[in-house]
Design an enzyme around this catalytic site. Sequence first.
Site, PDB file in Angstrom:
ATOM      1  N   ASP A  33       2.466 -15.716  -9.526  1.00 55.83           N
ATOM      2  CA  ASP A  33       1.536 -14.705  -9.818  1.00 55.83           C
ATOM      3  C   ASP A  33       1.703 -14.751 -11.576  1.00 55.83           C
ATOM      4  O   ASP A  33       0.681 -14.355 -12.102  1.00 55.83           O
ATOM      5  CB  ASP A  33       2.266 -13.308  -9.566  1.00 55.83           C
ATOM      6  N   PHE A  34       2.798 -15.007 -11.931  1.00 56.53           N
ATOM      7  CA  PHE A  34       2.773 -15.247 -13.507  1.00 56.53           C
ATOM      8  C   PHE A  34       1.715 -16.151 -13.886  1.00 56.53           C
ATOM      9  O   PHE A  34       0.976 -15.789 -15.050  1.00 56.53           O
ATOM     10  CB  PHE A  34       4.268 -15.774 -13.913  1.00 56.53           C
ATOM     11  N   PHE A  36      -0.848 -17.077 -12.859  1.00 63.63           N
ATOM     12  CA  PHE A  36      -2.413 -16.432 -12.375  1.00 63.63           C
ATOM     13  C   PHE A  36      -2.897 -15.312 -13.433  1.00 63.63           C
ATOM     14  O   PHE A  36      -3.729 -15.502 -13.973  1.00 63.63           O
ATOM     15  CB  PHE A  36      -2.094 -15.687 -11.202  1.00 63.63           C
ATOM     16  N   ASP A  37      -1.494 -14.402 -13.818  1.00 59.77           N
ATOM     17  CA  ASP A  37      -1.957 -13.489 -14.834  1.00 59.77           C
ATOM     18  C   ASP A  37      -2.337 -14.007 -16.150  1.00 59.77           C
ATOM     19  O   ASP A  37      -3.129 -13.598 -17.014  1.00 59.77           O
ATOM     20  CB  ASP A  37      -0.707 -12.655 -14.916  1.00 59.77           C
ATOM     21  N   SER A  82     -24.649   2.272  15.096  1.00 57.07           N
ATOM     22  CA  SER A  82     -23.057   2.378  15.480  1.00 57.07           C
ATOM     23  C   SER A  82     -23.154   1.860  16.947  1.00 57.07           C
ATOM     24  O   SER A  82     -23.989   1.290  17.449  1.00 57.07           O
ATOM     25  CB  SER A  82     -22.706   3.603  15.543  1.00 57.07           C
ATOM     26  N   GLU A 112     -14.007  -9.470  19.340  1.00 59.55           N
ATOM     27  CA  GLU A 112     -13.682  -9.017  18.039  1.00 59.55           C
ATOM     28  C   GLU A 112     -12.766  -7.773  18.020  1.00 59.55           C
ATOM     29  O   GLU A 112     -12.937  -6.830  19.057  1.00 59.55           O
ATOM     30  CB  GLU A 112     -14.842  -8.792  17.188  1.00 59.55           C
ATOM     31  N   LYS A 114     -11.723  -4.077  16.639  1.00 58.80           N
ATOM     32  CA  LYS A 114     -12.335  -3.188  16.112  1.00 58.80           C
ATOM     33  C   LYS A 114     -11.583  -2.636  14.972  1.00 58.80           C
ATOM     34  O   LYS A 114     -10.440  -1.679  15.216  1.00 58.80           O
ATOM     35  CB  LYS A 114     -12.829  -1.944  17.114  1.00 58.80           C
ATOM     36  N   ASP A 116     -10.303  -0.538  12.141  1.00 53.00           N
ATOM     37  CA  ASP A 116     -10.473   0.937  11.767  1.00 53.00           C
ATOM     38  C   ASP A 116     -10.408   1.389  10.020  1.00 53.00           C
ATOM     39  O   ASP A 116      -9.507   1.309   9.587  1.00 53.00           O
ATOM     40  CB  ASP A 116      -9.145   1.794  12.273  1.00 53.00           C
ATOM     41  N   ARG A 135     -21.963   3.250   4.714  1.00 57.74           N
ATOM     42  CA  ARG A 135     -23.056   3.553   6.140  1.00 57.74           C
ATOM     43  C   ARG A 135     -23.909   4.430   5.718  1.00 57.74           C
ATOM     44  O   ARG A 135     -25.164   4.667   6.155  1.00 57.74           O
ATOM     45  CB  ARG A 135     -22.217   3.562   7.354  1.00 57.74           C
ATOM     46  N   GLU A 172     -15.951  -4.194   7.501  1.00 59.41           N
ATOM     47  CA  GLU A 172     -14.989  -3.003   7.527  1.00 59.41           C
ATOM     48  C   GLU A 172     -14.161  -3.219   6.296  1.00 59.41           C
ATOM     49  O   GLU A 172     -13.160  -4.119   6.504  1.00 59.41           O
ATOM     50  CB  GLU A 172     -14.280  -2.873   8.936  1.00 59.41           C
ATOM     51  N   TYR A 224     -18.193  -8.692   9.948  1.00 65.26           N
ATOM     52  CA  TYR A 224     -18.276  -8.978  11.164  1.00 65.26           C
ATOM     53  C   TYR A 224     -19.661  -9.253  11.547  1.00 65.26           C
ATOM     54  O   TYR A 224     -20.233  -8.993  12.921  1.00 65.26           O
ATOM     55  CB  TYR A 224     -17.692  -7.947  12.253  1.00 65.26           C
ATOM     56  N   LYS A 287     -19.704  -8.540  21.720  1.00 66.21           N
ATOM     57  CA  LYS A 287     -21.073  -8.703  21.392  1.00 66.21           C
ATOM     58  C   LYS A 287     -21.780 -10.090  22.209  1.00 66.21           C
ATOM     59  O   LYS A 287     -20.939 -11.262  22.317  1.00 66.21           O
ATOM     60  CB  LYS A 287     -21.177  -9.150  19.948  1.00 66.21           C
ATOM     61  N   LYS A 311     -12.537   1.328  23.364  1.00 67.38           N
ATOM     62  CA  LYS A 311     -11.453   1.912  22.568  1.00 67.38           C
ATOM     63  C   LYS A 311     -10.084   2.146  23.390  1.00 67.38           C
ATOM     64  O   LYS A 311     -10.031   2.298  24.533  1.00 67.38           O
ATOM     65  CB  LYS A 311     -11.698   3.341  22.262  1.00 67.38           C
ATOM     66  N   CYS A 414      14.447  28.515   3.272  1.00 61.24           N
ATOM     67  CA  CYS A 414      14.405  26.884   3.066  1.00 61.24           C
ATOM     68  C   CYS A 414      16.060  26.647   3.684  1.00 61.24           C
ATOM     69  O   CYS A 414      16.906  27.218   3.464  1.00 61.24           O
ATOM     70  CB  CYS A 414      14.909  26.617   1.576  1.00 61.24           C
ATOM     71  N   CYS A 417      18.383  25.297   0.729  1.00 57.65           N
ATOM     72  CA  CYS A 417      19.018  26.265  -0.264  1.00 57.65           C
ATOM     73  C   CYS A 417      18.817  27.694   0.061  1.00 57.65           C
ATOM     74  O   CYS A 417      19.202  28.499  -0.818  1.00 57.65           O
ATOM     75  CB  CYS A 417      18.308  25.739  -1.584  1.00 57.65           C
ATOM     76  N   CYS A 432       9.213  25.402  -0.277  1.00 55.96           N
ATOM     77  CA  CYS A 432      10.416  26.007  -0.671  1.00 55.96           C
ATOM     78  C   CYS A 432      10.088  26.113  -2.422  1.00 55.96           C
ATOM     79  O   CYS A 432       9.789  25.004  -3.109  1.00 55.96           O
ATOM     80  CB  CYS A 432      11.590  25.140  -0.498  1.00 55.96           C
ATOM     81  N   CYS A 438      16.661  23.358  -5.507  1.00 58.24           N
ATOM     82  CA  CYS A 438      16.817  22.933  -4.243  1.00 58.24           C
ATOM     83  C   CYS A 438      16.898  21.548  -4.041  1.00 58.24           C
ATOM     84  O   CYS A 438      16.527  20.586  -4.735  1.00 58.24           O
ATOM     85  CB  CYS A 438      15.516  23.213  -3.260  1.00 58.24           C
TER      86      CYS A 438
END
Length: 676
Positions: A33-34, A36-37, A82, A112, A114, A116, A135, A172, A224, A287, A311, A414, A417, A432, A438
């Site tokens: 990461d270093f 890359f930065d 859809s 595939e 689905k 979400d 969409r 998605e 997809y 599909k 689903k 509560c 408290c 509360c 608290c």
Amino acid sequence: MSESVEHKIKELSKIIEEHNYNYYVLSAPTISDFDFDKLLEELIQLEKEHPQFAFPDSPTQRVGGQITKDFITVKHKYPMLSLGNTYSEEELKDFDDRVRKTITEPFEYVCELKYDGVAIGLTYKNGKLVQALTRGDGEQGDDVTTNVKTIKSIPLTLRGTNFPDEFEIRGEIFMPRSSFDEINREREEIGDALLANPRNAASGTLKMQDSAVVAKRNLDCYLYFVLGENLPHQSHYENLLAAKSWGFKVPDSVIKVNSIEGVFNFISKWDIEREHLQFDIDGVVLKVNAYDQQKTLGFTAKSPRWAIAYKFKAQRVATLLESISYQVGRTGAITPVANLKPVLLAGTTVKRASLHNADIIEKLDVRVGDTVFVEKGGEIIPKIIGVDESKRPVGGGNDLFATALPPTKYITHCPECGTELVRSEGEANHYCPNELECPPQVKGRMEHFVSRKAMDIDSMGAETIALFYDAGLVKTIADIYVLKKEDVLKLERMAEKSANNLLAGIEASKQITFERVLYAIGIRHIGETTAKKLAYYFKNIDALAAASVEELLEVGDIGEKTAQTIVAYFADSRNVEIITRLKQAGLQFQLSDEQLTNTSDKLKDLSFVVSGVFSKFSRDDLKKAIEQNGGKNVGSISGKTSYVIAGDNMGPEKLKKAEKLGVKIISEDDFITMIN
Ligand code: IVH
């Protein structure tokens, strides 16, 4: 010279995008990461020095920073349809029968997951991402290109060569569960309402105005569906594989089968394995593979006849509600929790479920002693979805309808408290209000105060805070700054070295800049971005503390609710006392001299659209200069825009729009004159 800079920028961009691809698409990074930065920093610097070579497909675009006030609505080239849904294997079998009636020769199904999330349509021209549309209503969607460019697994430039000159690819956008959990942790810290599920989080994020915030939210995207005139293959699966070779993220879970039994196997496998995925799915999609067969099958008014979604059923069991307890969150929000007779559900034993709030308890009429239905849906925590009234024990006496179970009375005080709870109009939760005393709220506020983005006292975690609090050593955040070494050493697990570390961390935090201190003190609804805006607008805490609701509303993006919260915060003498003590301890309650130079309110009440390439500023610096001088950046031109700052290569559409609406167009030099 400039040719070699251009070459260097292009080479560097290519290398960075290769690393993005390895990391975000292949999940196989080949650089730290270093390092890359460092590469990215180098590119940012080069583009700053040579803004004429800051190209729209540069990986620096992924950092975000552009603001979009209103998303423009654009008509879809191909309507975004859809899918029909089914919930049972019989219905799937019916679908298969219908397909078989029309297609008599052999055919294949592509199976595939689905995903979400939120549907997106990406248009590429000559290998470059040019547009991303949501969409919308299927006919037209919102242009969210700027935000989408921050999603690192979406290629800005394609790999390979066999892609069509122009095509659209759909997929998605989703938020991985880990990012979702982290955002909710942060929201809890500043007292904002929690996001309900990763899908809502993804769709909310995609429509955020500030693309720099989107960039930090780690959205991801699975593709997809490929659409276009000159696709390399005449079938869906093969084009998906081609898209994968162009750099798109197409999951390995996609398979081809040649019978409905193959589909059933795919469903059984993923119904179980979905628990282990890093993202939510709500079913599978099948599909028909070949385009000519898809064409023969055609469409209904709303959806294709060659595809269908199955689903997953939410799994559900009945069990006894043994008691209801009430938890107090770090922000004072009360959550009722159902304690259940342990029951097996979707592979885990469930003992507790969320009851959400008083309204839901009342609506479901849930009573202790009832048999309740528990469901595990998209959310990780199971929920109670209803009562089996037939199992409710009947009461004695003459009244046939009387039951032995008294209705649930929501708590009024509560449990931590004893303070009387409040519920503001329009809010689902009880709170509360005893923010300052608290216990869970005080500890929560301290955890937020020391956290990385706030005062960054990393030697002081939640456990240490609990130890200090329970020992009576720190009751407010101001007490942190009067801790003595001998007190610290008295605590369990605190040796010399850890005590020294802790005190050094506390001392170092006194250098943290004003905007972060403002975020750290934990005024409800004040996140990092708002804190920064307030800090630059008011410049010191005294000016902020003296501001009225009306004055606060003058600061861009501060709503009525936030303004009122700020005023109420400073009206409480206990908060004022804490701030006074923190000031005495030496924390930064004003912008530093360095922050103050370059700021003014010369551009107050003015809004700017920045367009094109500039020679003296990078676009980001130009926008920063606008903000630091009290102006507002907006993403698109409207009648309300004060100025368009036009650089080289400003888009002709924008120019036309500005001229049509009579918005003043100024140059970079005009702008410099304005702020000097
Ligand atoms: S195909 C014409 N495939 O589900 C076919 N959709 O109602 C278009 N979705 O809005 C969709 N995963 O956002 C397709 N593997 C997948 C999908 C998928 C999720 C979403 C998509 C669409 C909705 C279908």
